[in-house]
Design a protein around this motif. Structure first.
Motif, mmCIF file in Angstrom:
data_model
loop_
_atom_site.group_PDB
_atom_site.id
_atom_site.type_symbol
_atom_site.label_atom_id
_atom_site.label_comp_id
_atom_site.label_asym_id
_atom_site.label_seq_id
_atom_site.Cartn_x
_atom_site.Cartn_y
_atom_site.Cartn_z
ATOM 1 N N SER A 808 13.471 22.267 -17.273
ATOM 2 C CA SER A 808 12.488 21.261 -16.897
ATOM 3 C C SER A 808 12.672 19.952 -17.655
ATOM 4 O O SER A 808 11.818 19.105 -17.631
ATOM 5 C CB SER A 808 11.083 21.816 -17.153
ATOM 6 O OG SER A 808 10.961 22.177 -18.503
ATOM 7 N N THR A 970 6.981 12.948 -10.180
ATOM 8 C CA THR A 970 6.992 13.524 -11.529
ATOM 9 C C THR A 970 7.826 12.648 -12.449
ATOM 10 O O THR A 970 8.815 12.050 -12.032
ATOM 11 C CB THR A 970 7.557 14.963 -11.511
ATOM 12 O OG1 THR A 970 7.619 15.467 -12.849
ATOM 13 C CG2 THR A 970 8.936 15.027 -10.892
ATOM 14 N N SER A 973 9.582 16.106 -15.126
ATOM 15 C CA SER A 973 10.414 17.143 -14.528
ATOM 16 C C SER A 973 11.172 16.536 -13.357
ATOM 17 O O SER A 973 11.371 15.325 -13.306
ATOM 18 C CB SER A 973 9.537 18.322 -14.088
ATOM 19 O OG SER A 973 10.331 19.371 -13.588
ATOM 20 N N CYS A 993 8.547 21.645 -7.894
ATOM 21 C CA CYS A 993 9.181 21.025 -9.048
ATOM 22 C C CYS A 993 9.784 22.068 -9.985
ATOM 23 O O CYS A 993 9.419 23.240 -9.967
ATOM 24 C CB CYS A 993 8.171 20.190 -9.829
ATOM 25 S SG CYS A 993 7.680 18.699 -8.967
ATOM 26 N N ASN A 995 9.287 22.365 -13.077
ATOM 27 C CA ASN A 995 8.309 22.895 -14.034
ATOM 28 C C ASN A 995 7.348 23.889 -13.390
ATOM 29 O O ASN A 995 6.387 24.329 -14.023
ATOM 30 C CB ASN A 995 7.534 21.756 -14.688
ATOM 31 C CG ASN A 995 6.801 20.896 -13.671
ATOM 32 O OD1 ASN A 995 6.736 21.229 -12.486
ATOM 33 N ND2 ASN A 995 6.255 19.779 -14.127
#
Length: 1181
Positions: A808, A970, A973, A993, A995
């Motif tokens: 991440s 984001t 990430s 994503c 993360n």
């Protein structure tokens, strides 16, 4: 309902999307055009945050790393425990439930409360859990955590509420199932064995009550000690001390004999009349050798001793084979009378269980089947037939038959496609199964009202592709396609493919499918693409092969010629289909090492082949080796049946193929697609000094890269089949080269060259600086990489970080640091009707190209409309120079009309090319177009283009290319998967994503609608297989053997209770057989045994508080744990709680009615008995 109005005049100058050093969103980098007339975009957005909620729906496939097995003989449901703390409960097809322990501790043992709708699980963290199965989503009612002792074995007698728990110290504790509290009654190990015994008997490995007398408990210790404990007298009836360790014990139903399995491969039969020595000792697989000694055998891990009225008893056991033969497969042995049958298994046996007609242990058992849980499969053997056939498994347990390397999910498919695929796939089904019905038939399931055709496609490491019917949250295999049949079998140790990808040269990397035209495309690991057409008839076909040279050395670049500025159009005369396109050897490839220049990795079959009905190969495209360097893997693909075109790209460039005329239309490096509009200033690179030595080093480095089978990331597809995906070894390789490529780590420099047949190849390079080759020490090829591998690039990690942290981390270094990275991969492609230039008045066929550096290119095309002209006239393609910029690698395109509705890609209606010709009705291509301007006279011409990258999403107005909306998705990430999907009769942008967050954004305004931290610990397998589809659904590979489906639609979450199956159905417990007067009189006082009297608090007292801790269960719905927080989540919880309450009240009402009926019947019988006996004298009774 909100309206969004934006006046385009001067909007993009203030847009936050414009970045320093890059062109603004509102202007193309090409020739400027007149500013668009200010228009008002009036889109009524209907989606709000209340439309979204995230929850798991169902899990398909085989339980990964199974550890335990249990069966309820009355309810006829099966439970499988796993090492990760999961429990799968299976019934009839459609009844499939997944539960997960919060602790994640491995499940050691499972015990059903037979016909009670409950399940006890014993976990490796020494905790017992009681699950309520009377609700569609089971929940934990009670937990009991042992603090000072480790649980080794559990036993719950039928119709008892007291659970016996054996521990590692040799003690036996007793737990009340109703309250989940320990009884004060404990059988200590030192009381169970004789005081004179000097050694500890070891952990408890077996507990069972005697079929003859429930007051007698048989305790088996690991060391070979067996004790029968009298629960009433609190003393041992007898003790057996045997030399060999015990693994399992099984009673004869009469309670006079029991059988033990031992670590030396022997079975001992003990008679209760004489316990000083075994009544019989057998080594079922131990032969007597020449010197008179028995062969040494493996341990018999479990034995079951079952009786039958009509035949000899069954003795069924696992293990016990002799050590002499290396590589023998695991086996289950069935001894029936004098006959011994050995059933060899494909995988090691984890557990097995014999299914019997009666739940009572003191009745003749009548076994009818045996369930065998293997490491990677579940089989059920029919014991009623002498040849012991297996039952056909109705569950999708073979998802992982070959490791899954890619997935695709299609919701709302054409309704006719599933029956057609099923009818063709059914012809290839295996035979020889048992004719009887599948014995695991519990639960109820009905087809819900909210169902529509859904198909899941899985690609596998062996080159096979499976189509699954995923409608109504079930999964059933429809059709299997083997892509390896297109190629000749590579001989071991020969050819480039053998050197590079070892045993998986055909592994599927990505798939592209058009359900309407039934065109199917497969991208393989050996840099090949196979195009399939669907036919209901078999045919004799010659496979056409195209070879594309999409790679060139920087040393091969010659001075630019006058042809360099010409677009790469194909000559009209070069479009005749040819099996292979050959090219002259380039000037820089005349070294002995590169003698195999211009060859593909695999050899296509050149002979005419007979193909069965179904998907039949129409064209094979292969990238070629260049100067001893392998072709780079294909990173993106799109196919359009209306245009008859196929586009693909890798880190070297882009190619477009006309699959109708079987010709290559365009073959250019990514850099040359820009022309003079390259937004980046790239630095000059010095070429590699010694190509010969480095090439050898690359091949040697590759073999070193694959040599150690213990490496965590030996192959990319194996990371799909392993729990951990460590990037360290790849990062080490990256760190060796100062010019490491973060796109995929092993690209050679692209230059452009035309690839049409009959033209000499003239390598051409950019007018400016020369580009770098791959740095030394980099593996040039990876094996069985999934579709997403090329899109997921992790930053260089010089420290040993955890997988989650490195996964991440920010990718800014790989996106903006152009000084270190001149490679630019084509990451996404999309055909569609659009405006190639700002000046265009009407939409034309276009190809949208997205790259790993966040650049969007638009390539217009000219395609003949007439069918005859289309087959003869060339398709012309020319990059327009239109460039847009985003942060991060471009992932997805989507197109909306000016009313906000999704524009479908045009397609060709399916026609069977192998069908018999009808002279009266000649077959013509029937095309379906969705023109952006067809349904919006009020709004004028134009359409909206949605572009999503790893960091941000943008919405452009075409043809002005003005940026209307920007949203930075984001910062910390990056997005792994994004798709424009339809939900609740509207459209949104769904993102997943790195993360673990799942997000949805409104379109076109890009308002955040949902953001749920769904998977806090993501791994590479999930990242590579996660995919969204319409209807608010998504899926991913939760383990190497299981597909997890989720929904992010509130409507589907509301209907989920209706769609799931019922695990528990009210069934009357079968009555025990009448034992007869004599058996009851002489058979002991088994029926007078009262456990409550012995184990209750009044008699046994309270257990020590420090011994175990009672933890009350959540009692709620597990599916709500991942629900979105806030008012919506609370309302949903309340709604489902009300549903459950109503469900329970309904069950209570049913029970009350049953009790009333029973009371009435009892009253009636009592009255009849009273009338019958009223006038009798006492001596007449």
């Amino acid at each position: 309902m909100k309206k969004f109005r934006k006046v385009l005049d001067g909007l993009t100058t203030s847009s936050p999307g414009g970045t320093i050093g890059s062109p603004s969103c509102g202007s193309a980098a090409g020739t400027p055009t007149a500013a668009p007339t200010p228009k008002e975009i009036d889109v009524q957005e209907t989606l709000v945050s209340e439309n979204f909620q995230l929850c798991k729906t169902v899990r398909h496939g085989f339980a990964y790393q199974p550890t335990a097995l249990a069966f309820d003989p009355v309810q006829k449901i099966l439970a499988i425990g796993s090492r990760s703390g999961g429990v799968r409960i299976l019934g009839r097809p459609g009844v499939d439930c997944y539960c997960q322990h919060e602790s994640g501790a491995a499940v050691l043992q499972l015990q059903f409360l037979i016909n009670e709708g409950a399940l006890v699980t014993a976990c490796a963290d020494d905790t017992l859990h009681l699950w309520n199965l009377r609700q569609r989503r089971p929940a934990v009612l009670h937990s009991l955590k042992f603090n000072r002792e480790r649980i080794t074995f559990c036993h719950l007698p039928f119709q008892s509420k007291w659970l016996y728990v054996g521990t590692e110290r040799g003690n036996t504790h007793i737990v009340n199932i109703e309250s989940f509290i320990l009884s004060g009654y404990v059988i200590m190990w030192n009381k169970a064995i004789e005081l004179s015994t000097k050694t500890h008997p070891g952990p408890v490995v077996h507990l069972s009550d005697s079929p003859k007398d429930e007051g007698k408990l048989l305790i088996g210790f690991e060391s070979g000690t067996i004790v029968q404990w009298d629960l009433r007298a609190k003393k041992a009836d007898f003790r057996i001390y045997y030399d060999e360790a015990i693994h399992s014990v099984s009673w004869h139903h009469e309670g006079k004999q029991f059988m033990c399995s031992h670590s030396d491969g022997s079975l001992t039969l003990w008679n209760l009349r004489n316990t000083t020595k075994p009544f019989q000792v057998t080594f079922p697989h131990g032969k007597i050798q020449k010197d008179g000694r028995k062969e040494s055998c493996k341990p018999i891990l479990k034995v079951e001793y079952k009786t039958s009225r009509s035949s000899e008893p069954f003795v069924i056991f696992s293990g016990g084979l002799s050590y002499d033969k290396a590589g023998r497969r695991p086996a289950l042995t069935i001894m029936h009378g004098k006959a011994i049958t050995v059933l060899e298994m494909d995988y090691p046996i984890v557990e097995f269980m014999v299914l019997c007609e009666t739940p009572y242990i003191n009745e003749v058992q009548e076994p009818y089947a045996v369930v065998v849980l293997l490491e990677k499969d579940l089989i059920v053997v029919d014991l009623t037939q002498s040849n012991f056939p297996v039952f056909e498994n109705p569950y999708p347990m073979d998802v992982h038959e070959s490791p899954v390397t890619c997935t695709a999910y299609f919701a709302d498919c054409p309704p006719d496609i599933i029956p057609i695929l099923y009818s063709i796939g059914a012809k290839h089904k295996k035979t020889g199964y048992s004719q009887k019905e599948w014995p695991v038939s519990g639960g109820t399931w009905t087809l819900g009202s909210h169902t529509y055709p859904e198909i899941i496609i899985t690609g596998h490491a062996d080159g096979s592709v499976k189509f699954w019917d995923a409608s109504a949250i079930t999964l059933q295999m429809l059709y299997k396609l083997k892509t390896s049949k297109v190629f000749e079998k590579p001989k071991p140790g020969e050819g480039r493919a053998a050197e590079l990808v070892e045993e998986d040269p055909f592994a599927v990397q990505m798939v592209s499918w058009c359900p309407q035209s039934r065109i199917f495309c497969v991208v393989g690991i050996s840099a090949h693409i196979i195009l399939y057409r669907f036919s209901k008839y078999d045919a004799n076909t010659q496979i056409v092969a195209l070879e594309v040279r999409l790679q060139c050395e920087s040393e091969d670049v010659i001075t630019p010629s006058e042809n360099e500025n010409n677009p790469c159009f194909s000559e009209p005369g070069s479009h005749s289909p040819q099996p292979h396109h050959q090219y002259p050897v380039s000037p820089g490839s005349r070294t002995p090492e590169s003698g195999k220049d211009s060859i593909p990795c695999l050899k296509v079959k050149e002979r005419v082949v007979r193909v069965p009905p179904g998907y039949q190969s129409d064209l094979v495209i292969q990238l070629l080796w260049v100067d001893g360097e392998p072709p780079q893997q294909i990173t993106s693909l799109d196919i359009n049946s209306a245009y008859g075109l196929l586009a693909f790209g890798n880190c070297n460039g882009l190619a477009v193929v006309d699959y109708l005329q079987k010709t290559v239309l365009l073959c250019m490096s990514t850099l040359d697609l820009y022309g003079a509009t390259d937004p980046y200033q790239r630095l000059t690179r010095s070429p590699r000094r010694n190509r010969q030595s480095t090439s050898e080093f690359c091949m040697r480095g590759l073999s070193n890269f694959y040599s150690d089978s213990k490496k965590r990331i030996r192959t990319s597809y194996q990371s799909l089949t392993e729990l951990t995906d460590n990037q360290q070894s790849v990062d080490m390789e990256r760190s060796k080269s100062p010019t490491s490529d973060h796109v995929n780590g092993h690209c050679t420099s692209p230059t452009s060259q035309p690839c049409s047949a009959g033209k000499p190849r003239i390598p051409m390079g950019p007018e400016g600086p020369r580009l770098t080759r791959r740095g030394p020490g980099r593996p040039p090829f990876r094996k069985a990489q999934s579709a997403a591998c090329m899109e997921i690039s992790l930053p260089v990690s010089h420290t040993e970080e955890s997988r989650e942290n490195s996964f991440s981390r920010s990718r800014s270094s790989s996106v903006s640091s152009i000084d270190r990275d001149t490679k630019e991969a084509v990451t996404t492609l999309q055909f569609g009707e659009s405006y190639g230039r700002k000046s265009d008045a009407f939409p034309t066929p276009c190809l949208w190209v997205g790259t790993s550096l966040g650049v969007v290119l638009l390539i217009p095309m000219s395609i003949p409309n007439d069918q005859e002209e289309r087959m003869e006239e060339p398709v012309t393609i020319g990059p327009s120079g239109a460039v847009q910029m985003l942060k991060g690698s471009v992932l997805r395109f989507g197109f909306l009309d000016c009313m906000g509705a999704l524009i479908q890609s045009p397609y060709e209606v399916w026609r069977d090319t192998n069908a018999p010709e009808d002279p009266d009705r000649p077959r013509k291509r029937k095309l379906v177009h969705f023109s952006p301007s067809s349904s919006q006279e009020a709004c004028g011409e134009g359409h909206l283009a949605v572009v999503c990258s790893e960091r941000q999403a943008k919405v452009f107005l075409m043809p002005s290319q003005s940026c209307l909306f920007v949203h930075n998705i984001t910062e910390s990430s990056f997005v792994l998967r994004a798709d424009v999907v339809s939900v609740c009769n509207s459209v949104c942008l769904a993102c997943f994503c790195a993360n673990g967050h799942v997000m949805t954004l409104s379109l076109p305004s890009l308002r955040p609608l949902m953001d749920v931290n769904y998977l806090p610990l993501t791994d590479m397998r999930i990242a590579r297989t996660f995919c969204f589809t319409n209807g608010g659904q998504a899926l991913y590979l939760s383990s190497p053997t299981e597909i997890q489906r989720i929904t992010y639609s509130q409507e589907m979450c509301d209907n989920l209770q209706e769609m799931l199956g019922e695990l528990f159905t009210p069934i009357e417990t079968p009555e025990a057989q009448n034992r007869g007067f004599l058996k009851g009189f002489f058979g002991g006082n088994a029926h007078t045994f009262d456990r409550e009297e012995l184990f209750g608090e009044a008699a046994a007292g309270k257990a020590s508080r420090s011994l175990a801790q009672h933890i009350p269960g959540q009692g709620g719905v597990e599916g709500m744990k991942v629900a979105a927080s806030g008012a919506v989540g609370e309302l949903a919880r309340a709604r489902i709680a009300l549903d459950e309450r109503g469900q329970r009240l309904g069950e209570l009402e049913e029970r009350t009615a049953l009790m009333m009926t029973s009371a009435e019947t009892f009253s009636k019988h009592a009255h009849e008995l009273m009338l019958k006996c009223k006038d009798k004298k006492w001596y007449q009774f």
